[in-house]
Design an enzyme around this catalytic site. Structure first.
Site, PDB file in Angstrom:
ATOM      1  N   HIS A   6      54.753  28.810  46.698  1.00 20.44           N
ATOM      2  CA  HIS A   6      53.814  29.613  45.909  1.00 20.44           C
ATOM      3  C   HIS A   6      52.384  29.414  46.410  1.00 20.44           C
ATOM      4  O   HIS A   6      51.657  28.553  45.934  1.00 20.44           O
ATOM      5  CB  HIS A   6      53.921  29.221  44.433  1.00 20.44           C
ATOM      6  N   HIS A   8      48.789  31.767  47.610  1.00 18.32           N
ATOM      7  CA  HIS A   8      48.106  33.058  47.672  1.00 18.32           C
ATOM      8  C   HIS A   8      46.869  32.946  48.565  1.00 18.32           C
ATOM      9  O   HIS A   8      46.226  31.888  48.625  1.00 18.32           O
ATOM     10  CB  HIS A   8      47.648  33.508  46.285  1.00 18.32           C
ATOM     11  N   ARG A  69      46.377  37.545  47.100  1.00 17.49           N
ATOM     12  CA  ARG A  69      45.917  36.960  45.837  1.00 17.49           C
ATOM     13  C   ARG A  69      46.491  37.743  44.656  1.00 17.49           C
ATOM     14  O   ARG A  69      46.280  38.945  44.531  1.00 17.49           O
ATOM     15  CB  ARG A  69      44.391  36.988  45.787  1.00 17.49           C
ATOM     16  N   ALA A  70      47.203  37.055  43.779  1.00 10.77           N
ATOM     17  CA  ALA A  70      47.900  37.740  42.691  1.00 10.77           C
ATOM     18  C   ALA A  70      46.936  38.417  41.728  1.00 10.77           C
ATOM     19  O   ALA A  70      47.155  39.557  41.306  1.00 10.77           O
ATOM     20  CB  ALA A  70      48.791  36.753  41.948  1.00 10.77           C
ATOM     21  N   SER A  71      45.871  37.729  41.357  1.00 15.12           N
ATOM     22  CA  SER A  71      44.935  38.299  40.395  1.00 15.12           C
ATOM     23  C   SER A  71      44.216  39.514  40.941  1.00 15.12           C
ATOM     24  O   SER A  71      43.660  40.311  40.175  1.00 15.12           O
ATOM     25  CB  SER A  71      43.916  37.243  39.958  1.00 15.12           C
ATOM     26  N   TYR A 192      49.455  35.144  32.421  1.00 19.41           N
ATOM     27  CA  TYR A 192      50.448  34.695  33.397  1.00 19.41           C
ATOM     28  C   TYR A 192      51.615  33.996  32.703  1.00 19.41           C
ATOM     29  O   TYR A 192      52.788  34.273  32.967  1.00 19.41           O
ATOM     30  CB  TYR A 192      49.816  33.720  34.391  1.00 19.41           C
ATOM     31  N   GLU A 282      50.578  26.588  44.175  1.00 22.14           N
ATOM     32  CA  GLU A 282      49.635  27.696  43.953  1.00 22.14           C
ATOM     33  C   GLU A 282      48.206  27.313  44.334  1.00 22.14           C
ATOM     34  O   GLU A 282      47.244  27.836  43.798  1.00 22.14           O
ATOM     35  CB  GLU A 282      49.691  28.188  42.503  1.00 22.14           C
TER      36      GLU A 282
END
Length: 339
Positions: A6, A8, A69-71, A192, A282
Site C-alpha cells: 500500500h 501512493h 495518490r488516493a485522495s 476512508y 501507506e
C-alpha cells in the site's frame, strides 16, 4: 523480501499537481485544459529519492506496490472525460516511476470512475495498465460521489462487468475511496475507515464470491472497524442467515497493516489471522508525524509487525508470501527477476 502492498505517489512533481488544478479550472470555465507538462526523469527522482525510497531504505522495505495518490483521484469532480484524462496521466506517471526503479516499485492503477457512469467504462484503462504498463492491480472506489454514496453496493450486478475482467486478468482491487465533499466526514479519519467497514459488510451480505470465486479484494487501513467488531460481524452473519465468514468472505478478502499503533496491530493479528494480512504502511500518506509516546513514526508499521511473536513462516507470509498470492502478476514479475 518485505513487500509493502500500500503505497501512493503522494509526493508527485508539482507540475503534475498544477496540471490537475488547471484541468479543474478549465472544466469550471468551459475551456480546454492545457497540454500536460513535460516532467523530466530528474524531477521524478527528486520527488521519490528523498521520500519513499529513503524511508524504504531506513525501514528495510524491499518493494512497494505503488499507485497514484488516493485522495487526489477525485472521481467526484467533473465528468467522465475529466476523470479519464486525469487517470491516464496519473497512471503514466506511476509507470515512469516503476521504469526508473523497477526493483523498488510495481504499479497499481487509478480508475477513471465518475458518478453515474457505468464501471464497465473503466475496463479499458484497467486493461491498458495491466497489459501494456505491467501493473498488477487497481484501486477501486466504492463511492465516486465523494462521500454521498450514490453508487450501488459493490455486490450489485452493475459492478460485474468490471469483476469479470479482474478475474480474466487475475488482478485484485484495493477498495479505496478518494476525497470527500460531505462536510460530515474527515477524509482519512472517517471517510476512508467508513468505506473499509462498509465494503466488508456489503461482502458479508452477498453471494458475490459464489459468482466470482477467484475475485480478490484488499481492504486497507487494517479493515477499518472490522477487526475491532469481529464479534458483531460474526453475529450479524448468523442473524441474517449468512454462512460463516471464514467460508463466505475470507477466502477472497484481505487486510493490510496500515494501523498506526501496536495495540491495533496486535488486535488485527489476533482476530483476522496471518493468512489474510498483507504488510502495508501507506507511507508517505495519511499520518506522517512522529508518535510522541514512542518517538517513532506512526506509519513505520514494520516495527509493529516485527514486535509480534510470529513464526518464521507466518512472518514470511505477511511480509511477502501473501502479497505474491493475492497479486499473482507481482509474483510473476518477481520470478522473472529471480526474486
Amino acid at each position: 523480501m518485505i513487500i509493502d502492498c500500500h503505497g501512493h505517489y503522494t509526493t508527485a512533481p508539482a507540475a503534475h499537481t498544477s496540471w490537475r488544478e488547471a484541468q479543474q479550472a478549465a472544466y469550471r470555465s468551459g475551456a480546454q485544459p492545457p497540454r500536460y507538462p513535460e516532467i523530466t526523469d530528474d524531477e521524478i527522482r527528486e520527488t521519490v529519492e528523498g521520500n519513499q525510497l529513503r524511508l524504504m531504505a531506513e525501514r528495510g522495505i524491499d518493494l512497494t506496490v505503488f499507485s497514484p495518490r488516493a485522495s487526489a483521484m477525485g472521481h467526484h469532480f467533473g465528468d467522465e472525460a475529466v476523470s479519464a484524462a486525469w487517470a491516464r496521466v496519473s497512471n503514466d506517471l506511476i509507470a515512469r516511476v516503476v521504469e526508473l526503479y523497477p526493483d523498488k516499485f510495481i504499479g497499481v492503477c487509478q480508475l477513471p470512475q465518475s458518478p453515474g457512469v457505468p464501471i464497465a467504462n473503466s475496463v479499458g484503462e484497467l486493461r491498458r495498465c495491466v497489459e501494456e504498463l505491467g501493473f498488477v492491480g487497481c484501486n477501486l472506489n466504492p463511492d465516486p460521489s465523494g462521500g454521498h454514496w450514490t453508487s450501488p453496493p459493490l455486490t450489485d450486478e452493475s459492478w460485474y462487468p468490471f469483476y469479470e475482467v479482474m478475474v480474466e486478468l487475475d488482478v485484485p482491487a484495493m477498495v479505496h475511496v478518494s476525497a470527500v465533499t460531505n462536510p460530515n466526514f474527515h477524509a482519512t479519519g472517517s471517510h476512508y475507515l467508513n468505506a473499509d467497514t462498509t465494503a466488508f459488510m456489503q461482502f458479508l451480505q452477498s453471494d458475490l464470491f459464489e459468482t466470482f470465486p477467484s475475485l480478490r479484494f484488499v481492504i486497507p487501513h487494517g479493515g477499518g472497524a472490522v477487526p475491532y467488531h469481529w464479534g458483531r460481524f460474526r453475529g450479524l452473519a448468523d442473524m441474517l442467515g449468512r454462512p460463516p465468514l471464514a467460508g463466505s468472505v475470507m477466502s477472497n478478502v484481505f487486510f493490510d497493516t496500515c494501523v498506526y499503533h501496536q495495540p491495533g496491530i496486535n488486535l488485527l493479528f489476533d482476530v483476522v489471522g496471518v493468512d489474510n494480512i498483507l504488510f502495508g504502511s501507506e507511507m508517505v500518506g495519511a499520518v506522517r508525524g512522529i508518535d510522541p509516546q514512542t518517538g517513532q513514526y506512526f506509519d513505520d508499521t514494520r516495527r509493529y509487525v516485527d514486535a509480534l511473536p510470529l513464526s518464521g513462516s507466518s512472518r514470511q507470509g505477511v511480509y511477502e508470501g501473501n502479497a505474491r498470492r493475492v497479486y499473482p502478476r507481482l509474483d510473476v514479475a518477481l520470478r522473472q527477476r529471480s526474486r
